[in-house]
Scaffold this motif. Structure first.
Motif, PDB file in Angstrom:
ATOM      1  N   LEU A 269       8.342  14.446  54.182  1.00  0.00           N
ATOM      2  CA  LEU A 269       8.941  13.198  53.699  1.00  0.00           C
ATOM      3  C   LEU A 269       9.396  12.320  54.865  1.00  0.00           C
ATOM      4  O   LEU A 269       9.258  11.084  54.812  1.00  0.00           O
ATOM      5  N   ASP A 270       9.936  12.934  55.895  1.00  0.00           N
ATOM      6  CA  ASP A 270      10.315  12.152  57.086  1.00  0.00           C
ATOM      7  C   ASP A 270       9.102  11.450  57.670  1.00  0.00           C
ATOM      8  O   ASP A 270       9.155  10.263  58.033  1.00  0.00           O
ATOM      9  N   SER A 271       7.999  12.176  57.747  1.00  0.00           N
ATOM     10  CA  SER A 271       6.774  11.584  58.278  1.00  0.00           C
ATOM     11  C   SER A 271       6.265  10.469  57.363  1.00  0.00           C
ATOM     12  O   SER A 271       5.821   9.408  57.833  1.00  0.00           O
ATOM     13  N   ARG A 272       6.340  10.678  56.062  1.00  0.00           N
ATOM     14  CA  ARG A 272       5.865   9.658  55.107  1.00  0.00           C
ATOM     15  C   ARG A 272       6.730   8.402  55.187  1.00  0.00           C
ATOM     16  O   ARG A 272       6.211   7.273  55.153  1.00  0.00           O
ATOM     17  N   THR A 275       5.765   6.474  58.199  1.00  0.00           N
ATOM     18  CA  THR A 275       4.471   5.795  57.996  1.00  0.00           C
ATOM     19  C   THR A 275       4.608   4.560  57.109  1.00  0.00           C
ATOM     20  O   THR A 275       4.023   3.501  57.398  1.00  0.00           O
ATOM     21  N   LEU A 276       5.368   4.679  56.013  1.00  0.00           N
ATOM     22  CA  LEU A 276       5.565   3.531  55.120  1.00  0.00           C
ATOM     23  C   LEU A 276       6.330   2.405  55.810  1.00  0.00           C
ATOM     24  O   LEU A 276       6.046   1.221  55.593  1.00  0.00           O
ATOM     25  N   GLN A 277       7.280   2.748  56.641  1.00  0.00           N
ATOM     26  CA  GLN A 277       8.011   1.727  57.398  1.00  0.00           C
ATOM     27  C   GLN A 277       7.060   0.965  58.316  1.00  0.00           C
ATOM     28  O   GLN A 277       7.106  -0.277  58.404  1.00  0.00           O
ATOM     29  N   SER A 278       6.184   1.702  58.988  1.00  0.00           N
ATOM     30  CA  SER A 278       5.223   1.060  59.877  1.00  0.00           C
ATOM     31  C   SER A 278       4.251   0.194  59.079  1.00  0.00           C
ATOM     32  O   SER A 278       3.888  -0.931  59.498  1.00  0.00           O
ATOM     33  N   THR A 279       3.830   0.686  57.890  1.00  0.00           N
ATOM     34  CA  THR A 279       2.919  -0.103  57.048  1.00  0.00           C
ATOM     35  C   THR A 279       3.572  -1.400  56.589  1.00  0.00           C
ATOM     36  O   THR A 279       2.942  -2.481  56.579  1.00  0.00           O
ATOM     37  N   ALA A 280       4.824  -1.321  56.175  1.00  0.00           N
ATOM     38  CA  ALA A 280       5.530  -2.526  55.723  1.00  0.00           C
ATOM     39  C   ALA A 280       5.676  -3.539  56.850  1.00  0.00           C
ATOM     40  O   ALA A 280       5.493  -4.754  56.659  1.00  0.00           O
ATOM     41  N   GLN A 281       5.993  -3.076  58.053  1.00  0.00           N
ATOM     42  CA  GLN A 281       6.133  -3.987  59.189  1.00  0.00           C
ATOM     43  C   GLN A 281       4.816  -4.672  59.520  1.00  0.00           C
ATOM     44  O   GLN A 281       4.765  -5.887  59.788  1.00  0.00           O
ATOM     45  N   ALA A 292       3.577  -5.315  51.685  1.00  0.00           N
ATOM     46  CA  ALA A 292       4.869  -5.005  52.286  1.00  0.00           C
ATOM     47  C   ALA A 292       5.849  -4.506  51.239  1.00  0.00           C
ATOM     48  O   ALA A 292       6.566  -3.507  51.429  1.00  0.00           O
ATOM     49  N   LEU A 293       5.914  -5.235  50.079  1.00  0.00           N
ATOM     50  CA  LEU A 293       6.832  -4.825  49.023  1.00  0.00           C
ATOM     51  C   LEU A 293       6.449  -3.460  48.455  1.00  0.00           C
ATOM     52  O   LEU A 293       7.322  -2.617  48.156  1.00  0.00           O
ATOM     53  N   SER A 294       5.152  -3.225  48.284  1.00  0.00           N
ATOM     54  CA  SER A 294       4.701  -1.916  47.781  1.00  0.00           C
ATOM     55  C   SER A 294       5.088  -0.797  48.734  1.00  0.00           C
ATOM     56  O   SER A 294       5.554   0.274  48.306  1.00  0.00           O
ATOM     57  N   ALA A 295       4.898  -1.044  50.007  1.00  0.00           N
ATOM     58  CA  ALA A 295       5.257  -0.016  50.998  1.00  0.00           C
ATOM     59  C   ALA A 295       6.756   0.232  51.012  1.00  0.00           C
ATOM     60  O   ALA A 295       7.223   1.382  51.122  1.00  0.00           O
ATOM     61  N   LEU A 296       7.552  -0.833  50.871  1.00  0.00           N
ATOM     62  CA  LEU A 296       9.004  -0.658  50.878  1.00  0.00           C
ATOM     63  C   LEU A 296       9.474   0.087  49.629  1.00  0.00           C
ATOM     64  O   LEU A 296      10.398   0.907  49.700  1.00  0.00           O
ATOM     65  N   ARG A 297       8.832  -0.205  48.432  1.00  0.00           N
ATOM     66  CA  ARG A 297       9.212   0.534  47.227  1.00  0.00           C
ATOM     67  C   ARG A 297       8.892   2.032  47.386  1.00  0.00           C
ATOM     68  O   ARG A 297       9.703   2.898  47.019  1.00  0.00           O
ATOM     69  N   SER A 298       7.722   2.301  47.930  1.00  0.00           N
ATOM     70  CA  SER A 298       7.355   3.712  48.149  1.00  0.00           C
ATOM     71  C   SER A 298       8.300   4.379  49.148  1.00  0.00           C
ATOM     72  O   SER A 298       8.673   5.557  49.007  1.00  0.00           O
ATOM     73  N   LYS A 299       8.707   3.600  50.129  1.00  0.00           N
ATOM     74  CA  LYS A 299       9.646   4.131  51.119  1.00  0.00           C
ATOM     75  C   LYS A 299      10.976   4.472  50.471  1.00  0.00           C
ATOM     76  O   LYS A 299      11.576   5.529  50.751  1.00  0.00           O
TER      77      LYS A 299
END
Length: 517
Positions: A269-272, A275-281, A292-299
């Motif tokens: 989960l830490d790794s995920r 990864t989602l933080q990097s995707t959103a950025q 970005a919003l999808s990645a932040l919701r998943s995060k």
């Protein structure tokens, strides 16, 4: 099966040098009768080669590192493009089975006794079977079925298991395994840890078939552990009998597995989340609001899940810590209980305070008896008639004092004589210096120095003469005292001798009173 088994042996097995291949691939059946020493060397080389190939996974079927299937596939896998298939490989397997280096798999798993257990008395059936085999009445059961063939069978390679057991022992020693919780693990954790250890040294990865053989061997033949369908419990080095697995052991193993699983989940989960933080950025930089919003919701969902997993993990770790404390307390209470039993047994042997008092009183009595005997032994044998005379002791002491005084006076006189001799030498040296000074030219500064020297010499002469006079007087007085003392001792002795001759009390044993001198 890889077709390069022989090449692998040439690279990894020292006994398979190219110069030895003709002998290794020759007809071993002929060598057995014509060249027994060569046959024995070739059998040893082939047994070692089969063990190394099995551990490396180079033999069919490639599902086990500890089992060899004897079949035509094995002969084909070991064939050489120059020398063909190894002739007489069945004889090699027969010798390995006879020496216990290979065992039929069904016999290995079914046996309740250790494979190292050997009775020196053969059974009657074994003797009869050997006799019938020698007479040719029954088959030999040889794996050399016919020319160029092998009898089919599944053989457990014992040296390969022994190699694995060394790795397991090293793993146990490295971890310590001091407490009960350290000694308990699940089968899955055991396989995972053992594979991790083996990857550092060998290319072994245990399959389910391998695990069954390994656990059976480590439990029955090496007494390193006890196991069931889910739990494995390592033995202490001092454990001589199997340590059975309890319900508490299974619970501890399950708890440890769950903690390991949650730890792995939190790491994932830490790794995920990262990864989602990097995707959103990256989506924000590209102006892709939807991504970005999808990645932040998943995060956010991953963070929420991680928080729950961490909370659960924290609770399980607290439970595990309490279990460790309870296990330690059980061991402490057990030791204290056994210690109390030891003290109780020892106190019972002592017999209480009253018995100790009796023993000490008896000891004092016996010691007093020893002292009395020592006193009796130290008494004179003549009943006290040989008592020491105090008068004789006093006279001998006075005589010793007089001798010591005479020695001291003699030493003092000798020192005085040496001092007088030194003073005389100084006087002669001074006169000699005066004569030399008188011979020098009568210059003014010499005359003044001479006058000063003469004045100083006169003072020194006076002091020297006074010292010589005192030393001479002291020596004369000392000599006079010594002469007087000698005369007094002489007269005293003569008077005592005359008195003894004239006094009739000497004969009757009466003491003559001393007179003042």
């Amino acid at each position: 099966m890889s077709p390069s088994a022989l090449e692998w042996l040439i690279q990894h097995e020292p006994s398979f040098r190219k110069t030895r291949l003709p002998s290794l691939y020759s007809d071993l059946g002929v060598q057995k009768n014509s060249n027994p020493e060569g046959f024995s060397a070739n059998v040893t080389a082939w047994t070692s080669a089969l063990t190394r190939l099995a551990l490396a996974g180079q033999l069919p079927p490639e599902q086990s590192h500890f089992v060899i299937q004897t079949s035509d596939d094995l002969l084909s896998a070991l064939s050489s493009p120059i020398y063909g298939q190894p002739s007489g490989l069945g004889y090699v397997i027969d010798e390995a089975v006879r020496h216990g280096k290979m065992i039929e798999q069904k016999d290995f798993m079914a046996s309740e006794k250790s494979i190292y257990h050997r009775s020196w008395i053969p059974s009657p059936w074994a003797i009869m079977k050997w006799g019938l085999r020698q007479a040719g009445i029954v088959g030999s059961g040889s794996y050399e079925a016919s020319s160029g063939r092998l009898r089919s069978g599944d053989l457990v390679v014992v040296p390969a298991l022994e190699e694995l057991a060394r790795h397991v022992s090293a793993m146990i020693k490295e971890r310590g395994l001091h407490s009960l919780t350290d000694r308990i693990t699940s089968r899955e954790s055991f396989v995972r840890d053992l594979n991790s250890t083996l990857e550092k040294n060998t290319p072994i990865r245990l399959s389910e078939q391998d695990l069954k053989l390994v656990l059976r061997y480590l439990s029955r033949d090496k007494n390193l552990l006890t196991y069931d369908s889910h739990t494995i419990k390592f033995h202490l080095p001092t454990t001589s009998s199997p340590d059975p697995i309890t319900h508490e052991d299974r619970s501890i193993a399950t708890l440890k597995d769950l903690i390991t699983s949650l730890t792995n989940q939190t790491t994932s989960l830490d790794s995920r989340i990262a990864t989602l933080q990097s995707t959103a950025q990256n989506a924000v930089k590209q102006g892709n609001k939807t991504s970005a919003l999808s990645a932040l919701r998943s995060k956010k969902l991953a963070e929420s899940t991680l928080e729950g997993r961490l909370s659960t993990l924290h609770q399980l770790e607290q439970v595990y810590t309490r279990i460790e404390d309870a296990v330690d307390q059980v061991q402490i209470i057990s030791v204290m209980e056994s210690s109390a039993g030891v003290l109780k047994s020892l106190n019972k042997k002592i017999g209480g305070v009253e018995r100790v008092d009796d023993v000490l009183e008896s000891l004092r009595t016996e010691m007093e008896k020893v002292d009395e005997v020592s006193g009796v032994i130290s008494e004179p044998l003549d009943g006290g008639k040989a008592a020491i005379g105090e008068e004789e002791v006093d006279e001998e002491f006075e005589e010793m004092e007089r001798e010591e005084k005479a020695k001291r006076e003699e030493i003092a006189a000798e020192a005085t004589r040496k001092r007088l001799a030194e003073l005389e030498d100084l006087e002669r040296e001074r006169k000699k210096q005066q004569q030399q000074q008188q011979k020098q030219p009568p210059e003014k500064y010499q005359v003044d120095a001479q006058d000063h020297t003469q004045t100083q010499s006169q003072i020194e002469d006076a002091a020297l003469e006074e010292e010589l006079s005192r030393s001479a007087d002291k020596l004369k007085t000392l000599d006079l005292n010594m002469d007087l003392d000698s005369k007094m001792r002489s007269r005293s002795v003569e008077g005592m001798e005359q008195g003894q001759e004239n006094d009739p009390r000497q004969t009757s044993g009466e003491r003559i009173p001393e007179t003042a001198s």
